[in-house]
Design an enzyme around this catalytic site. Structure first.
Site, PDB file in Angstrom:
ATOM      1  N   ASP A  60      39.064  31.160 -73.368  1.00  0.00           N
ATOM      2  CA  ASP A  60      40.330  30.449 -73.616  1.00  0.00           C
ATOM      3  C   ASP A  60      40.758  30.435 -75.077  1.00  0.00           C
ATOM      4  O   ASP A  60      41.859  29.990 -75.375  1.00  0.00           O
ATOM      5  CB  ASP A  60      40.188  28.998 -73.117  1.00  0.00           C
TER       6      ASP A  60
ATOM      7  N   HIS B 235      30.312  27.067 -73.981  1.00  0.00           N
ATOM      8  CA  HIS B 235      30.312  27.500 -72.575  1.00  0.00           C
ATOM      9  C   HIS B 235      28.989  27.087 -71.929  1.00  0.00           C
ATOM     10  O   HIS B 235      27.949  27.127 -72.561  1.00  0.00           O
ATOM     11  CB  HIS B 235      30.456  29.035 -72.477  1.00  0.00           C
TER      12      HIS B 235
HETATM   13  C1  SDX Z   1      36.145  27.846 -68.906  1.00  0.00           C
HETATM   14  O1  SDX Z   1      32.040  27.817 -66.156  1.00  0.00           O
HETATM   15  C2  SDX Z   1      32.819  28.831 -66.425  1.00  0.00           C
HETATM   16  O2  SDX Z   1      32.494  29.987 -66.261  1.00  0.00           O
HETATM   17  C3  SDX Z   1      34.192  28.438 -66.942  1.00  0.00           C
HETATM   18  C4  SDX Z   1      35.084  29.578 -67.390  1.00  0.00           C
HETATM   19  C5  SDX Z   1      35.513  30.443 -66.234  1.00  0.00           C
HETATM   20  O3  SDX Z   1      35.862  31.604 -66.465  1.00  0.00           O
HETATM   21  O4  SDX Z   1      35.610  29.903 -65.094  1.00  0.00           O
HETATM   22  O5  SDX Z   1      34.394  30.368 -68.344  1.00  0.00           O
HETATM   23  C6  SDX Z   1      36.372  29.046 -68.033  1.00  0.00           C
HETATM   24  O6  SDX Z   1      36.269  26.747 -68.428  1.00  0.00           O
HETATM   25  C7  SDX Z   1      35.715  28.038 -70.330  1.00  0.00           C
HETATM   26  C8  SDX Z   1      35.440  26.693 -71.088  1.00  0.00           C
HETATM   27  C9  SDX Z   1      36.772  26.102 -71.549  1.00  0.00           C
HETATM   28  N1  SDX Z   1      36.577  24.750 -72.074  1.00  0.00           N
HETATM   29  C10 SDX Z   1      36.681  24.478 -73.411  1.00  0.00           C
HETATM   30  O7  SDX Z   1      36.872  25.329 -74.270  1.00  0.00           O
HETATM   31  C11 SDX Z   1      36.561  23.000 -73.763  1.00  0.00           C
HETATM   32  C12 SDX Z   1      35.638  22.815 -74.983  1.00  0.00           C
HETATM   33  N2  SDX Z   1      34.288  23.176 -74.566  1.00  0.00           N
HETATM   34  C13 SDX Z   1      33.384  22.072 -74.213  1.00  0.00           C
HETATM   35  O8  SDX Z   1      33.983  20.948 -73.647  1.00  0.00           O
HETATM   36  C14 SDX Z   1      32.081  22.561 -73.553  1.00  0.00           C
HETATM   37  O9  SDX Z   1      31.562  23.525 -74.373  1.00  0.00           O
HETATM   38  C15 SDX Z   1      32.110  23.094 -72.133  1.00  0.00           C
HETATM   39  C16 SDX Z   1      32.800  22.173 -71.211  1.00  0.00           C
HETATM   40  C17 SDX Z   1      32.751  24.435 -72.081  1.00  0.00           C
HETATM   41  C18 SDX Z   1      30.639  23.250 -71.689  1.00  0.00           C
HETATM   42  O10 SDX Z   1      30.105  21.976 -71.583  1.00  0.00           O
HETATM   43  P1  SDX Z   1      28.516  21.717 -71.361  1.00  0.00           P
HETATM   44  O11 SDX Z   1      27.818  22.974 -70.965  1.00  0.00           O
HETATM   45  O12 SDX Z   1      28.394  20.514 -70.483  1.00  0.00           O
HETATM   46  O13 SDX Z   1      28.020  21.407 -72.824  1.00  0.00           O
HETATM   47  P2  SDX Z   1      27.901  19.953 -73.431  1.00  0.00           P
HETATM   48  O14 SDX Z   1      29.221  19.246 -73.316  1.00  0.00           O
HETATM   49  O15 SDX Z   1      26.685  19.292 -72.869  1.00  0.00           O
HETATM   50  O16 SDX Z   1      27.666  20.297 -74.989  1.00  0.00           O
HETATM   51  C19 SDX Z   1      26.339  20.561 -75.515  1.00  0.00           C
HETATM   52  C20 SDX Z   1      26.425  20.126 -76.973  1.00  0.00           C
HETATM   53  C21 SDX Z   1      26.880  18.669 -77.133  1.00  0.00           C
HETATM   54  O17 SDX Z   1      26.386  18.193 -78.374  1.00  0.00           O
HETATM   55  P3  SDX Z   1      25.019  17.260 -78.343  1.00  0.00           P
HETATM   56  O18 SDX Z   1      25.349  16.069 -77.436  1.00  0.00           O
HETATM   57  O19 SDX Z   1      23.914  18.149 -77.811  1.00  0.00           O
HETATM   58  O20 SDX Z   1      24.842  16.852 -79.798  1.00  0.00           O
HETATM   59  O21 SDX Z   1      27.395  20.914 -77.665  1.00  0.00           O
HETATM   60  C22 SDX Z   1      28.485  20.072 -78.089  1.00  0.00           C
HETATM   61  C23 SDX Z   1      28.388  18.797 -77.278  1.00  0.00           C
HETATM   62  O22 SDX Z   1      28.944  17.703 -78.005  1.00  0.00           O
HETATM   63  N3  SDX Z   1      29.712  20.798 -77.790  1.00  0.00           N
HETATM   64  C24 SDX Z   1      30.795  20.820 -78.579  1.00  0.00           C
HETATM   65  C25 SDX Z   1      31.707  21.682 -77.929  1.00  0.00           C
HETATM   66  N4  SDX Z   1      31.176  22.153 -76.792  1.00  0.00           N
HETATM   67  C26 SDX Z   1      29.940  21.603 -76.702  1.00  0.00           C
HETATM   68  N5  SDX Z   1      31.062  20.205 -79.733  1.00  0.00           N
HETATM   69  C27 SDX Z   1      32.292  20.447 -80.276  1.00  0.00           C
HETATM   70  N6  SDX Z   1      33.237  21.263 -79.735  1.00  0.00           N
HETATM   71  C28 SDX Z   1      32.971  21.890 -78.554  1.00  0.00           C
HETATM   72  N7  SDX Z   1      33.877  22.690 -77.993  1.00  0.00           N
END
Ligand code: SDX
Length: 393
Positions: free
Chosen positions: A329, A272
């Site tokens: 989720d 998140h």
């Molecule tokens: C919602 O914003 C809100 O409040 C949203 C929400 C709401 O109520 O409105 O809470 C609802 O959208 C919840 C999120 C649902 N999405 C998912 O579950 C999809 C999977 N999650 C990721 O795609 C990600 O964690 C996000 C999109 C939720 C957050 O993305 P960020 O903050 O841009 O984080 P990032 O992509 O920059 O990740 C940071 C690191 C990265 O690794 P490095 O490049 O630092 O090595 O963490 C890793 C990412 O690769 N990472 C994950 C991961 N989430 C982040 N690696 C594997 N699996 C994951 N799920």
């Protein structure tokens, strides 16, 4: 020109507005609507009461809640012209696409919603119409996708029961309203009702800042929510868990895939932007999943897979280092499934829950007379150059 521009892609460190609606503390895992802790609202309130709280800023009295509830009931019907638009969609149309199109068409049917200077009463009627019609349109989009006749709202029912009736009643047999299902649905919708300046809410505010109607703004928010990185994740989680089950249930293999930079696979429902601790909503939903499935006598093997996956991730250094926890989720789809809601309706359920939050945030943006949203950029393209005639290229 870029001297004074601060680049912040994804707005990770940008405050877009001042808001009094929802408080989030990502480090502590705190979520409050108008100051009330989500844990208390999820247990003691109803979705309609939380909608009133978010939109009007206070808990309603008995009379205020009765008026709000009854006003919504008056407008649950969708006019036949809109119903004809629904008939134009093939059964293969994704319910989120239908929802976005039909909510946007409300502006065509109620053009007064475009008037930014409409009276308080007219502005409130726009809000009531939207709160009332979205559940009907959502249920009808589902019926369209299974080729069933639509159900008209039964206004002697409460908001959640009416939605379930429209979703599951069938001409040859009535739908038995189960209080366990109604309570679970209220809780899920409460937990999704607002979340400060997330992607879809920021979209609703940005579109609304151009004096677009509330309906058009929410339609844009529905499209943003559909993204698998945002609200679409609840559908993606179930598809992922099914994939793990079909592959033999080995969570560790999928944890390894999620960590592999060369593999596009992500652990859906994990991570998140704001919560760097447990998402308080995930904690409540996980507990509710056990309670609801037990109460309904449902055994769903993917709940066990979800728990194993969570366990494996929370003890894996990659996830620990990046503070990746289950988000709202991760478990919600398991409950929706137990309630009989099909996977391609999960993000529609998210939109149903988030609607009062979108309305409250849009209303606040308008009341604060915020200027049209128009970010700048840092230009990194070509310097000035002259046009090249075709015969010289
Ligand atoms: C919602 O914003 C809100 O409040 C949203 C929400 C709401 O109520 O409105 O809470 C609802 O959208 C919840 C999120 C649902 N999405 C998912 O579950 C999809 C999977 N999650 C990721 O795609 C990600 O964690 C996000 C999109 C939720 C957050 O993305 P960020 O903050 O841009 O984080 P990032 O992509 O920059 O990740 C940071 C690191 C990265 O690794 P490095 O490049 O630092 O090595 O963490 C890793 C990412 O690769 N990472 C994950 C991961 N989430 C982040 N690696 C594997 N699996 C994951 N799920």
């Amino acid at each position: 020109e870029s001297g004074y521009i601060t680049l912040d892609s994804g707005y990770k460190n940008t405050g877009a507005t001042e808001s009094a609606i929802t408080f989030l503390d990502g480090e502590e895992g705190i979520l409050r609507y108008r100051g009330y802790p989500i844990e208390q609202l999820a247990e003691q309130s109803s979705f309609i009461e939380v909608a009133y709280l978010l939109i009007y800023g206070k808990l309603p009295t008995v009379e205020e809640l009765e008026v709000f509830t009854n006003e919504i009931k008056i407008h649950t019907l969708v006019n036949e012209d809109m119903r004809k638009i629904l008939d134009g969609f093939p059964s293969t149309a994704h319910p989120m696409g239908i929802l976005s199109a039909l909510i946007s068409s409300l502006t065509a049917f109620y053009p007064e919603s475009l008037n930014p200077n409409q009276s308080k009463e007219e502005a409130n009627l726009t809000i009531i119409r939207l709160m009332a019609k979205l559940p009907t349109i959502a249920a009808w989009s589902y019926k369209n996708s299974i080729g069933h006749p639509v159900n008209y709202p039964k206004n002697k029912l409460d908001y959640c029961s009416n939605f379930l009736h429209m979703m599951f009643a069938y001409p040859t047999e009535d739908y038995q309203i189960d209080p366990v299902v109604v309570k679970a649905l209220n809780k899920l919708l409460i937990l999704h009702a607002d979340h400060e300046q997330n992607c879809s809410t920021s979209t609703v505010r940005l579109v609304g800042s151009a004096n677009a109607s509330l309906y058009s703004s929410v339609s844009a928010g529905i499209s943003a929510l559909w993204g698998p990185l945002h609200g679409g994740a609840n559908q993606a989680v179930i598809e992922m868990l099914e994939q793990i089950k079909a592959d033999g249930g080995d969570s560790k293999k999928f944890i390894a895939k999620a960590k592999d930079k060369d593999d596009p696979f992500r652990l859906m429902g994990f991570g998140h932007r704001v919560y760097k601790n447990f998402d308080p909503r995930a904690t409540i939903i996980k507990k509710a999943a056990d309670e609801v499935l037990t109460a309904l006598g449902v055994k769903d093997p993917i709940l066990d897979i979800a728990k194993e996956l969570e366990e494996a991730a929370l003890t894996d250094q990659y996830f620990v280092d990046r503070k990746l926890y289950p988000n709202v989720d991760f478990y919600s789809g398991i409950i929706y499934r137990a309630l009989g809601i099909p996977t391609d309706m999960f993000t529609v359920m998210f939109a149903l829950g988030r609607l009062p939050g979108w309305i409250a945030q849009w209303k606040e943006m308008r009341e604060q007379k915020e200027p049209i949203g128009r970010p700048r950029q840092v230009y990194v393209g070509e310097k000035e150059r002259n046009y090249i005639p075709m015969n010289e290229r």
